[in-house]
Design a protein around this motif. Structure first.
Motif, short mmCIF file in Angstrom:
data_model
loop_
_atom_site.label_atom_id
_atom_site.label_comp_id
_atom_site.label_asym_id
_atom_site.label_seq_id
_atom_site.Cartn_x
_atom_site.Cartn_y
_atom_site.Cartn_z
N LEU A 13 20.94 25.75 47.70
CA LEU A 13 19.78 26.63 47.64
C LEU A 13 19.73 27.60 48.83
CD1 LEU A 13 17.08 24.13 46.35
CD2 LEU A 13 18.25 25.95 45.07
N ALA B 49 22.22 30.29 47.88
CA ALA B 49 21.76 31.13 46.77
C ALA B 49 20.25 30.98 46.62
CB ALA B 49 22.46 30.73 45.48
N PRO B 50 19.47 31.59 47.52
CA PRO B 50 18.01 31.41 47.50
C PRO B 50 17.34 31.93 46.23
CG PRO B 50 18.62 33.09 49.08
CD PRO B 50 19.89 32.50 48.57
N ASP B 51 18.02 32.77 45.47
CA ASP B 51 17.44 33.29 44.24
C ASP B 51 17.73 32.40 43.03
OD1 ASP B 51 20.15 33.84 44.39
OD2 ASP B 51 19.98 35.72 43.27
N ALA B 52 18.39 31.26 43.25
CA ALA B 52 18.71 30.33 42.15
C ALA B 52 17.41 29.70 41.63
CB ALA B 52 19.67 29.25 42.63
N LEU B 53 17.19 29.85 40.34
CA LEU B 53 15.98 29.31 39.72
C LEU B 53 16.37 28.41 38.57
CD1 LEU B 53 13.81 32.55 39.57
CD2 LEU B 53 13.61 30.67 41.19
N ALA C 10 20.70 26.30 37.44
CA ALA C 10 21.18 26.97 38.65
C ALA C 10 21.35 25.98 39.79
CB ALA C 10 20.22 28.08 39.06
N LYS D 213 24.86 25.28 41.66
CA LYS D 213 25.01 25.56 43.09
C LYS D 213 25.28 24.31 43.92
CE LYS D 213 24.35 29.86 42.48
NZ LYS D 213 25.48 30.77 42.50
#
Length: 79
Positions: free
Chosen positions: A33, A36-40, A44, A48
């Motif tokens: 996370l 890839a902080p935009d992983a929702l 995801a 990740k």
């Protein structure tokens, strides 16, 4: 109301948590996370972190908890 300010979270935080005894699986989710902080969504997070859905969510038939905290709960890294 102003947006809440969060301190910058880095992989150094993941490393410190790992050295402090936080489970490896939880650290893997945290590192994924952070990278890839935009992983929702669960797909995801699964991608990740490299962990399977059973590991992330747990298996209620066996009574095993998952890595992700239940709704309303938090963990050392995943809040």
């Amino acid at each position: 109301m102003a947006p809440q300010e969060f301190p910058e979270i880095t992989l150094h935080d993941t490393r410190r948590a790992l050295m402090a005894g936080v489970p490896v699986q939880e650290c893997r989710v945290h590192a994924g996370l952070v990278a890839a902080p935009d992983a929702l969504g669960l797909d995801a997070i699964e991608s990740k972190s490299g962990l399977g859905r059973m590991t992330l969510m747990g298996d209620p038939r066996r009574g095993t908890p998952g890595v992700l905290p239940c709704e309303g709960q938090s963990s050392v890294l995943l809040h």
